[in-house]
Motif scaffolding. Structure first.
Motif, PDB file in Angstrom:
ATOM      1  N   ARG A   1     -13.035 -83.389   9.798  1.00 16.07           N
ATOM      2  CA  ARG A   1     -14.268 -83.823   8.818  1.00 16.07           C
ATOM      3  C   ARG A   1     -14.562 -82.822   7.687  1.00 16.07           C
ATOM      4  N   GLU A   2     -15.356 -83.278   6.726  1.00 15.93           N
ATOM      5  CA  GLU A   2     -15.662 -82.440   5.811  1.00 15.93           C
ATOM      6  C   GLU A   2     -17.058 -82.163   6.186  1.00 15.93           C
ATOM      7  N   VAL A   3     -17.557 -80.654   5.848  1.00 16.70           N
ATOM      8  CA  VAL A   3     -19.023 -80.383   6.456  1.00 16.70           C
ATOM      9  C   VAL A   3     -19.360 -79.273   5.387  1.00 16.70           C
ATOM     10  N   VAL A   4     -20.916 -79.218   5.766  1.00 17.12           N
ATOM     11  CA  VAL A   4     -21.524 -78.092   5.001  1.00 17.12           C
ATOM     12  C   VAL A   4     -21.796 -77.169   5.988  1.00 17.12           C
ATOM     13  N   GLY A   5     -21.503 -75.657   5.791  1.00 20.54           N
ATOM     14  CA  GLY A   5     -21.926 -74.695   6.752  1.00 20.54           C
ATOM     15  C   GLY A   5     -22.563 -73.610   6.207  1.00 20.54           C
ATOM     16  N   LEU A   6     -22.918 -72.679   6.870  1.00 23.05           N
ATOM     17  CA  LEU A   6     -23.604 -71.710   6.585  1.00 23.05           C
ATOM     18  C   LEU A   6     -22.939 -70.272   6.718  1.00 23.05           C
ATOM     19  N   ILE A   7     -23.060 -69.331   5.475  1.00 26.97           N
ATOM     20  CA  ILE A   7     -22.206 -68.197   5.645  1.00 26.97           C
ATOM     21  C   ILE A   7     -22.974 -67.111   6.449  1.00 26.97           C
ATOM     22  N   VAL A   8     -22.652 -66.605   7.305  1.00 25.26           N
ATOM     23  CA  VAL A   8     -23.415 -65.449   8.129  1.00 25.26           C
ATOM     24  C   VAL A   8     -22.771 -64.112   7.839  1.00 25.26           C
ATOM     25  N   GLY A   9     -21.385 -63.967   7.568  1.00 23.23           N
ATOM     26  CA  GLY A   9     -20.850 -62.739   7.333  1.00 23.23           C
ATOM     27  C   GLY A   9     -19.833 -63.047   6.104  1.00 23.23           C
ATOM     28  N   VAL A  10     -19.721 -61.970   5.391  1.00 26.21           N
ATOM     29  CA  VAL A  10     -18.534 -61.701   4.399  1.00 26.21           C
ATOM     30  C   VAL A  10     -17.725 -60.618   4.831  1.00 26.21           C
ATOM     31  N   THR A  11     -16.421 -60.794   5.126  1.00 26.80           N
ATOM     32  CA  THR A  11     -15.473 -59.534   5.321  1.00 26.80           C
ATOM     33  C   THR A  11     -14.306 -59.633   4.662  1.00 26.80           C
TER      34      THR A  11
ATOM     35  N   SER B   1     -32.339 -65.907   3.269  1.00 23.52           N
ATOM     36  CA  SER B   1     -32.684 -64.583   3.497  1.00 23.52           C
ATOM     37  C   SER B   1     -32.194 -64.202   4.709  1.00 23.52           C
ATOM     38  N   THR B   2     -31.905 -62.832   4.889  1.00 20.87           N
ATOM     39  CA  THR B   2     -31.680 -62.122   6.021  1.00 20.87           C
ATOM     40  C   THR B   2     -32.916 -62.587   7.052  1.00 20.87           C
ATOM     41  N   GLN B   3     -33.753 -62.402   6.735  1.00 22.51           N
ATOM     42  CA  GLN B   3     -35.149 -62.492   7.444  1.00 22.51           C
ATOM     43  C   GLN B   3     -35.164 -63.930   8.148  1.00 22.51           C
ATOM     44  N   TRP B   4     -34.713 -65.043   7.451  1.00 23.58           N
ATOM     45  CA  TRP B   4     -34.829 -66.424   7.665  1.00 23.58           C
ATOM     46  C   TRP B   4     -33.467 -66.414   8.936  1.00 23.58           C
ATOM     47  N   LEU B   5     -32.277 -65.720   8.615  1.00 21.96           N
ATOM     48  CA  LEU B   5     -31.226 -66.012   9.363  1.00 21.96           C
ATOM     49  C   LEU B   5     -31.675 -65.163  10.775  1.00 21.96           C
ATOM     50  N   ASN B   6     -32.305 -64.274  10.744  1.00 17.15           N
ATOM     51  CA  ASN B   6     -32.886 -63.443  12.041  1.00 17.15           C
ATOM     52  C   ASN B   6     -33.776 -64.325  12.717  1.00 17.15           C
ATOM     53  N   LEU B   7     -34.587 -65.040  11.981  1.00 15.32           N
ATOM     54  CA  LEU B   7     -35.596 -66.002  12.858  1.00 15.32           C
ATOM     55  C   LEU B   7     -34.622 -66.739  13.505  1.00 15.32           C
TER      56      LEU B   7
ATOM     57  N   VAL C   1     -29.340 -74.379  15.370  1.00 11.41           N
ATOM     58  CA  VAL C   1     -30.620 -74.125  14.866  1.00 11.41           C
ATOM     59  C   VAL C   1     -30.741 -73.988  13.538  1.00 11.41           C
ATOM     60  N   ALA C   2     -29.901 -73.559  12.951  1.00 11.02           N
ATOM     61  CA  ALA C   2     -30.062 -73.307  11.421  1.00 11.02           C
ATOM     62  C   ALA C   2     -29.783 -74.324  10.570  1.00 11.02           C
TER      63      ALA C   2
ATOM     64  N   VAL D   1     -42.181 -74.400  10.755  1.00 17.37           N
ATOM     65  CA  VAL D   1     -42.112 -72.933  11.375  1.00 17.37           C
ATOM     66  C   VAL D   1     -40.623 -72.217  11.026  1.00 17.37           C
ATOM     67  N   LEU D   2     -39.762 -73.399  10.866  1.00 18.57           N
ATOM     68  CA  LEU D   2     -38.298 -72.817  10.409  1.00 18.57           C
ATOM     69  C   LEU D   2     -38.131 -72.763   9.075  1.00 18.57           C
ATOM     70  N   ALA D   3     -39.124 -73.055   8.108  1.00 20.54           N
ATOM     71  CA  ALA D   3     -38.707 -73.184   6.644  1.00 20.54           C
ATOM     72  C   ALA D   3     -38.583 -71.813   6.174  1.00 20.54           C
ATOM     73  N   SER D   4     -37.787 -71.827   5.074  1.00 15.85           N
ATOM     74  CA  SER D   4     -37.392 -70.505   4.299  1.00 15.85           C
ATOM     75  C   SER D   4     -38.694 -70.025   3.551  1.00 15.85           C
ATOM     76  N   LEU D   5     -39.426 -69.037   3.786  1.00  9.52           N
ATOM     77  CA  LEU D   5     -40.651 -68.673   3.125  1.00  9.52           C
ATOM     78  C   LEU D   5     -40.555 -67.121   2.527  1.00  9.52           C
ATOM     79  N   PRO D   6     -39.900 -66.848   1.755  1.00  9.42           N
ATOM     80  CA  PRO D   6     -39.618 -65.641   1.298  1.00  9.42           C
ATOM     81  C   PRO D   6     -40.986 -64.353   1.153  1.00  9.42           C
ATOM     82  N   HIS D   7     -42.008 -65.181   0.694  1.00 14.12           N
ATOM     83  CA  HIS D   7     -43.247 -64.169   0.733  1.00 14.12           C
ATOM     84  C   HIS D   7     -44.230 -64.486   1.491  1.00 14.12           C
ATOM     85  N   LEU D   8     -43.903 -64.910   2.945  1.00 10.90           N
ATOM     86  CA  LEU D   8     -44.858 -65.308   3.807  1.00 10.90           C
ATOM     87  C   LEU D   8     -45.818 -63.855   4.224  1.00 10.90           C
ATOM     88  N   GLN D   9     -47.148 -64.291   4.058  1.00 12.12           N
ATOM     89  CA  GLN D   9     -48.195 -63.181   4.302  1.00 12.12           C
ATOM     90  C   GLN D   9     -49.210 -63.582   5.484  1.00 12.12           C
ATOM     91  N   LEU D  10     -49.196 -64.767   5.759  1.00 17.07           N
ATOM     92  CA  LEU D  10     -50.290 -65.376   6.554  1.00 17.07           C
ATOM     93  C   LEU D  10     -49.561 -66.612   7.077  1.00 17.07           C
TER      94      LEU D  10
END
Ligand code: ADP
Ligand code: ZN
Ligand code: ZN
Length: 679
Positions: A45-55, A79-85, A100-101, A255-264
């Motif tokens: 298959r051809e798919v879309v993936g998410l980069i979690v590391g570059v080495t 963001s890393t924050q989003w990946l951590n979530l 999940v992601a 709750v799983l949206a990417s929100l770079p400036h979340l304050q509340l």
């Protein structure tokens, strides 16, 4: 020539990341970044993936490494924050990170072509256009509201707050004014703020969306819920991800949206069961939101008139701050009087006691609205033959086929099976089949016969199947075109009906004796919520005192006494004491292993093997048992409940256990749920 190794996660059940090579001869091309999406081939298959590391190094041999096919550079990296979530959710709920992601991202973003993305980004600019801003009335907060709004807006760091306010106490206004302050403080490009407001079901609270848009005309508002078309969803998601949307209103998935400036973060009606996802990744949006607030070190507000016992427990123990609104916000609007009607003495006709009928007549005469709450849709839950005892069982489930009279169908509410209503008994030929019990359709029929002049409207999942129809129905109630509204739990939530002075609750008793230990907590919340629809405006001159009539056979039951007294505090404390004694959540942590197969034995055998495959000191393994509703759509289902007094203890065990479970050979399909709510 530039080259590197990308570690990529994919939406597959395999719990690992995969190495791919990236290389280019173009010196201007940037090295890919963690959090970017890549196109690649996986298997065939051809798919879309998410980069979690570059080495620079991979354990896979040079010959076997595959090249990625393209990096989605247009999209700024997650963001890393989003990946951590996502990483936390994956670990906590025992799922692979990729599962999940990736499913949380808009479909168009995961599509193989980038056309949708370029479209998406272009249209986003239109969302920016300031819309027509007619001034709106901003109510002057009462002192309790003002204190709450100030406390929320001035909180710093991780500050979880329970906003405990009776129905109609103006919690929404508190959220909005606190949000206004935070946005005003954090304006401008260097310090923008984003606010996430979660609601249980967005389609049922369009009032709130309208309110927010009117109140914040200069701010971009994004909405995230499953009712959006893909293009829209992508646009709103991007607006959030790029930090342009400042207020994000959404259902649990937000709750799983990417929100770079979340304050509340605000979770309205935090007790609502809709915050729990009940398939796939079975997460609690409320719990993830609290984790997210802690990770970002920001305040979070959980609002409710009937908080979940978990939240109440935290508020009692001081882990959450508790802010209280004890009174209704509208001047002279008071909580309705709740009365019990004993059905043993006042025998119902068409499901309605004479007391309730008189109360309805009074409202009709005065031009006020009434709401009848019956949490059972359809005409009758079953039809039966008196002659031979035949009942309308579903042939594929451990359940009855429900009579749907207007649709001329028998329907199983658990699988999709639908049949024409049989003209005679399939076993003995008797033509006189009887509907047993009463659902909303039968109630509607009875009311129309009893009050031919009244405008009766039924709102339930059947009457609102078409997209947008629920909205139209609620609009007509608000416009006063309905005298008697009949509804299931759909009408209990959040609605601010201004002219409603009577609520009749028809058949709540069954939940009193449920085997589910959460049933009384839920019933109490539901009764308080539906009761809370009455008397939301000040009593009119010559108008009725708002009241709630509960028809019951068990008027002595303590749950009802608590409802009459509007006394959540004592009821919740009593329930918590019971839970502590019985070693139930929130005093113990649970996980549920489910298995399903064509034969029950296969499912049970798998669970038995699971129960013994690993040393489990400190963990209580209960016996595998068939689920209460064993068969659904020709599949038999069983479950194994495990418990532990410590959350980390349970987590550690689950991680090891999952590794072993994955090696068990079985024909059963299985899944693990952490913090299950339906057991
Ligand atoms: P809750 O969410 O607590 O059930 P709502 O936020 O729906 O309550 O508010 C109930 C009603 O009270 C709404 O019609 C709202 O406009 C009104 N309201 C809220 N705050 C005030 C206030 N300070 N003064 C007057 N009316 C208010
Ligand atoms: Zn028969
Ligand atoms: Zn069925």
């Amino acid at each position: 020539m530039k080259q590197c190794i990308l570690q990529v996660v994919l939406d597959t059940p395999l719990d690992s990341s995969f190495d791919y090579r990236w290389q280019t001869t173009n010196d201007d091309e940037l090295i890919p970044h963690i959090g970017q999406l890549v196109r690649l081939s996986f298997g065939r298959r051809e798919v879309v993936g998410l980069i979690v590391g570059v080495t620079s190094h991979s354990n896979i041999s040079e010959a076997k490494l595959k090249d990625v096919q393209g990096v989605r550079y247009q999209l700024p990296p997650l963001s890393t924050q989003w990946l951590n979530l996502c990483g936390f959710a994956a670990q906590y709920y025992q799922r692979p990170l990729g599962e999940v992601a990736l499913p949380g991202l808009p479909k168009n973003l995961r599509a193989l072509t980038t056309v949708a993305l370029d479209r998406g980004l272009k249209k986003l600019r239109q969302m920016n256009d300031p819309h027509d801003a007619s001034p709106v009335d901003v109510p002057q907060l009462n002192p309790a509201q003002q204190d709450a709004a100030d406390a929320i807006a001035s909180a710093t760091g991780f500050a979880p707050t329970l906003l405990y306010g009776v129905t109609g106490s103006g919690k929404t206004e508190v959220y909005l004014q606190a949000a206004e302050k935070i946005l005003a403080h954090n304006d401008g490009e260097h310090n923008p703020a984003q606010i996430l407001i979660l609601v249980p079901e967005i389609n049922l609270t369009p009032q709130l969306e309208g309110n927010i848009r009117a109140r914040f005309p200069n701010v971009m508002v994004a909405t995230l819920h499953s009712g959006l078309a893909e293009g829209e969803r992508m646009r709103h998601w991007l607006a959030a991800h790029l930090g342009q949307a400042r207020i994000i209103l959404g259902t649990r998935l937000a709750v799983l949206a990417s929100l770079p400036h979340l304050q509340l973060i605000v979770i309205d009606e935090e007790h609502d069961p809709s915050y729990k996802q009940q398939e796939g990744l079975r997460y609690s949006a409320r719990d993830l939101a609290v984790w997210r607030a802690r990770q970002l070190n920001i305040p979070i507000v959980l609002g409710s008139a009937t908080p979940s016992l978990e939240t109440w427990h935290h508020a009692q123990s001081g882990r959450y701050r508790k802010l209280e609104l004890r009174q209704r916000a509208v001047t002279n609007a008071v909580l309705p009087t709740v009365r019990l009607v004993n059905m043993e003495h006042d025998k119902p006709r068409e499901g309605l006691t004479s007391t309730l009928i008189s109360a309805l007549k009074l409202r009709l005469a005065r031009g006020e609205q009434s709401l009848l709450f019956l949490n059972r849709r359809g005409y009758a839950p079953v039809i039966a033959c008196d002659a031979c005892g035949w009942v309308s069982n579903c042939t594929r489930c451990t359940a009855f086929m429900v009579l749907h009279k207007p649709e001329h169908r028998l329907r199983c509410h658990h699988c999709s099976l639908e049949l024409r209503i049989p003209g005679s008994c399939p076993t003995c030929g008797n033509v006189d089949l009887q509907p047993l019990g009463r659902g909303t359709q039968r109630l509607e029929e009875g009311l129309q016969a009893m009050f031919p002049e009244a405008r009766v409207l039924r709102i339930d999942a059947d009457s609102t199947r078409r997209k947008g129809s629920a909205q139209l129905a609620f609009d007509s109630v608000h416009r006063g075109e309905v005298d008697i509204l009949i509804g299931t739990q759909m009408v209990a939530k959040g609605h601010d009906f201004k002219n409603l002075t009577l609520v009749g609750i028809l058949n709540p008793d069954t939940a009193l004796f449920s085997h589910d230990y959460r049933a009384s907590e839920r019933l109490f919340a539901q009764l308080m919520q539906v009761a809370g629809r009455a008397g939301r405006a000040a009593q009119k001159e010559g108008g009725s005192v708002s009241e709630v009539l509960i028809q019951t056979r068990y008027p002595q039951h303590p749950l009802y006494s608590a409802v009459i007294a509007h006394d959540y505090d004592h009821f919740a404390s009593a329930l918590l004491a019971e839970r502590q004694q019985a070693h139930l959540p929130p005093y113990i942590y649970q996980a549920l292993l489910r298995a399903e197969a064509k034969e029950l034995e296969t499912a049970i055998a798998f669970l038995q093997q699971a129960a013994t495959c690993l040393e489990h000191g400190g963990i209580t393994m209960n016996d595998p048992i068939p689920m209460t509703m064993t068969r659904v759509a020709n599949v038999d289902r069983a479950q194994l409940l495990i418990e532990c007094p410590s959350r980390p203890g349970l987590q550690a065990f689950l991680t090891d256990w999952m590794a072993v479970l994955r090696t068990i050979k079985t024909r059963a399909k299985w899944s693990l749920e952490v913090d299950p709510v339906d057991i």
